[in-house]
Scaffold this motif. Sequence first.
Motif, PDB file in Angstrom:
ATOM      1  N   ASN A   1       0.857  -1.183   0.000  1.00 18.13           N
ATOM      2  CA  ASN A   1       0.000   0.000   0.000  1.00 18.13           C
ATOM      3  C   ASN A   1       0.897   1.238   0.000  1.00 18.13           C
ATOM      4  OD1 ASN A   1      -1.765   2.047   0.466  1.00 18.13           O
ATOM      5  ND2 ASN A   1      -2.797   1.084   2.217  1.00 18.13           N
TER       6      ASN A   1
ATOM      7  N   SER B   1       0.270   4.236  -0.316  1.00 18.84           N
ATOM      8  CA  SER B   1      -0.166   5.475   0.328  1.00 18.84           C
ATOM      9  C   SER B   1       0.344   5.593   1.759  1.00 18.84           C
ATOM     10  CB  SER B   1      -1.687   5.641   0.251  1.00 18.84           C
ATOM     11  OG  SER B   1      -2.334   4.433   0.492  1.00 18.84           O
ATOM     12  N   THR B   2       0.784   4.482   2.355  1.00 16.90           N
ATOM     13  CA  THR B   2       1.331   4.610   3.711  1.00 16.90           C
ATOM     14  C   THR B   2       2.665   5.362   3.723  1.00 16.90           C
ATOM     15  OG1 THR B   2       2.236   2.399   3.457  1.00 16.90           O
ATOM     16  CG2 THR B   2       0.230   2.585   4.742  1.00 16.90           C
TER      17      THR B   2
HETATM   18  C1  LIG Z   1      -3.621   2.193   2.331  1.00 14.94           C
HETATM   19  O1  LIG Z   1      -3.178   3.053   3.369  1.00 14.94           O
HETATM   20  C2  LIG Z   1      -3.995   4.214   3.522  1.00 14.94           C
HETATM   21  C3  LIG Z   1      -3.328   5.136   4.524  1.00 14.94           C
HETATM   22  O2  LIG Z   1      -2.482   4.479   5.391  1.00 14.94           O
HETATM   23  C4  LIG Z   1      -5.398   3.803   3.937  1.00 14.94           C
HETATM   24  O3  LIG Z   1      -6.203   4.951   4.073  1.00 14.94           O
HETATM   25  C5  LIG Z   1      -5.984   2.886   2.863  1.00 14.94           C
HETATM   26  O4  LIG Z   1      -7.239   2.409   3.287  1.00 14.94           O
HETATM   27  C6  LIG Z   1      -5.056   1.710   2.604  1.00 14.94           C
HETATM   28  N1  LIG Z   1      -5.558   0.957   1.454  1.00 14.94           N
HETATM   29  C7  LIG Z   1      -5.675  -0.348   1.458  1.00 14.94           C
HETATM   30  C8  LIG Z   1      -6.192  -0.971   0.210  1.00 14.94           C
HETATM   31  O5  LIG Z   1      -5.380  -1.025   2.428  1.00 14.94           O
END
Ligand SMILES: *[C@@H]1O[C@H](CO)[C@@H](O)[C@H](O)[C@H]1NC(C)=O
Length: 315
Positions: free
Chosen positions: A110, A112-113
């Motif tokens: 992920n 976005s982390t």
């Molecule tokens: C990925 O990480 C973000 C922020 O940490 C979170 O908001 C999001 O739900 C995550 N996506 C998945 C597919 O786990």
Amino acid sequence: MSNASLLLLLKTGLYVTTGSLCCQLLLFFIWLSSFQDVVAVQTVFDPSHASSVAELGLANPPTTGFFNPIEISPAVIPNYPNPADEPSQPMYPNFPTRYEPVLTGKCPVNFSTISSVIEKTATDCFQPLAAILGNVMCCPQFSSLIRIFQGLYSFNSDKLVLQNSVANDCFKDIISILASRGANSSVPTLCSINSSNLTGGSCPVKDINAFEKTVNTSSLVEACTTVDPLKECCRPICQHAIADAALRISGKQLMMNENKNLVGELNYTDTLSDCKGVVFSYLSRKLSSDAANTAFRILSACKVNKGTVFKYLYN
Ligand SMILES: *[C@@H]1O[C@H](CO)[C@@H](O)[C@H](O)[C@H]1NC(C)=O
Ligand SMILES: *[C@@H]1O[C@H](CO)[C@@H](O)[C@H](O)[C@H]1NC(C)=O
Ligand SMILES: *[C@@H]1O[C@H](CO)[C@@H](O)[C@H](O)[C@H]1NC(C)=O
Ligand SMILES: *[C@@H]1O[C@H](CO)[C@@H](O)[C@H](O)[C@H]1NC(C)=O
Ligand SMILES: *[C@@H]1O[C@H](CO)[C@@H](O)[C@H](O)[C@H]1NC(C)=O
Ligand SMILES: *[C@@H]1O[C@H](CO)[C@@H](O)[C@H](O)[C@H]1NC(C)=O
């Protein structure tokens, strides 16, 4: 920070004084940190004073021992990172637009982390500037990202590195994401980093259990949790801890004790360098991505300074 004090700081940082080795390093480091602010406060620069980026002087240090303050043409400064804050009329029409990257779909992470570290890397490796600022800004940040990514990838497993095939896919994805944010896609070439850097290479220790058996991890993490930007370059604490850990997991410590003359043993150097990557991966698991990024950037800055400033100061 006001325009005047910023320029003063820059000037101070760039002035090559006759002080001690350490002081020069510190000054350069201060300059380095303030450079990040320059990009952020781009609008305070008067365009009539702007000079071409080629005059930055980073590649060809002047011999007089004096630098002019760095001035960057606003036309080449990225107006990142917050598109929501931008006026509806773009200030400079030539900026790369953000787009959705096409990913391989085979890198189970992920992203976005670690988005703040990715954004910072894209900004530091902004297309036209990447080559000029490569060693000073882009490559330190890019290698920091690679190390943090390694830690993120391995976070829920007992491995500290990636397998070759997934390393290829993840590396491609990282580059695609960076490019979609305006980074120069030749950054891997520019920084001599490829997917092999994610795999631990020839380092014999690649999983967490063996790592924790071999290294005093509490002292390693302690040494690198908060890296003091003013002290680390002069009295390296985290760097020593990393080098020591890398030496231990490389399994070469005995050899080192027996035979100090290791110069020329090329694959030993490679192993040690690969093992350093594993140590960084371990640290990335233990620190928050922002703390890790700050620490790794400071370590790179110390190295960059030795490589550039010192080379011509003492030649
Ligand atoms: C990925 O990480 C973000 C922020 O940490 C979170 O908001 C999001 O739900 C995550 N996506 C998945 C597919 O786990
Ligand atoms: C990317 O960097 C390379 C040098 O490494 C440079 O030749 C190229 O022009 C840059 N690309 C863009 C789009 O600026
Ligand atoms: C990547 O690998 C190369 C060659 O193995 C090495 O010289 C370099 O230091 C590595 N970079 C990072 C960030 O690990
Ligand atoms: C990465 O670069 C190193 C040299 O720096 C090279 O030996 C290795 O084969 C490269 N790996 C890949 C996957 O291209
Ligand atoms: C690890 O290092 C700490 C000091 O940082 C020390 O107190 C501790 O005894 C060491 N542990 C081992 C197992 O050597
Ligand atoms: C390491 O170097 C030695 C010679 O010094 C060579 O025989 C050996 O094959 C090398 N090992 C690797 C893994 O490259």
